[in-house]
Design an enzyme around this catalytic site. Sequence first.
Site, short mmCIF file in Angstrom:
data_model
loop_
_atom_site.label_atom_id
_atom_site.label_comp_id
_atom_site.label_asym_id
_atom_site.label_seq_id
_atom_site.Cartn_x
_atom_site.Cartn_y
_atom_site.Cartn_z
CB ALA A 9 74.88 23.02 14.72
CB ALA A 10 70.02 25.85 15.52
CE1 TYR A 30 65.42 28.92 16.21
CE2 TYR A 30 64.28 31.02 15.92
CZ TYR A 30 65.53 30.52 16.12
OH TYR A 30 66.76 30.95 15.77
CG ASN A 39 64.19 40.42 12.44
OD1 ASN A 39 63.43 39.73 12.44
ND2 ASN A 39 64.05 41.64 13.46
#
Length: 314
Positions: free
Chosen positions: A81-82, A148, A177
């Site tokens: 979760a972020a 971030y 990525n």
Amino acid sequence: MSYHRRGWLDGAVRILVTGANGYLGSAVARTLCADGHDVIGLVHRGRDGVPDGIVVRTAHLGDRDALGAALHGIELVCHLAALTRVRESFASPLDYFEVNAGGTVTLLQAMATAGVRKIVFASTASIYGAPRRQPMAEDLADDPPHPYAASKQAAESAIAAQAATGLLDATVLRLFNLAGGPDPDETQIISRILAVAAGENPTLIVNGDGSAVRDYLHRDDAARAFDAAMAGLSQPGRYRRYNIGTGVGTSINDLVAAATRVTRCHIPVEYRAAATEPDRLISDSSRAHTELGWSPNSDIDAIIEDAWSARRPR
């Protein structure tokens, strides 16, 4: 692939996956469930996006009491979760530190109270910044280029400090990525390319000549890395970090060529003035190969095919 016999796992484990309704979290929950584990998905509200068959518990990352209740009976946490959008983090940096760093601290506190001693944490390779040495191995210095990445670095530091007390066994996965499947972030380059292929946008705008090279990893390969990392957990006090990427560089021009092959659609490209960005960012994931027995399965064509299939109407 099952990794159970490689480490401490000898059967099903009750796992809490935070962010189980997210792009990667849903894939991790699905993978662990398919591998026979008892998976509980933690979400802020509702169950939209959580795979079928996953039990849902609800808690906010800032609510220690609610997290404590959600941790009842849990043996291991996969923490995904972020907040994850780089551009948004520049505009709202405190939100990113509050959720990504502060939420992780609150989760660690709740885990300590509940007696949960094992965690696998989803981090980001963007913490390395843009080092000259390529490919990038885990011994590189950190140089987070945006809030971030800095918030994720802070979360990693909290996890490492808690592990050093002997109360936690932790593995951090620095992911490259992610791509493939239904990516909700339409700002990502593969989503933008496929939007042109689908006729939703007339032209792909590229800043520069399209030669910038990145390491693209299928989200299902990343999900398998969490499964592998679980087996690597051994005892409280241990902290280990792994790069999770393919080690294969793909330029924007390569992506366009692959998307053209896969979709059989013409993809017009408009090249504009170059942006300030690294020429090449590639993973050295040999530590994960050697210690976890993990390696990716998908090449760039498979990634784009999966993303294209998710985009097309059924």
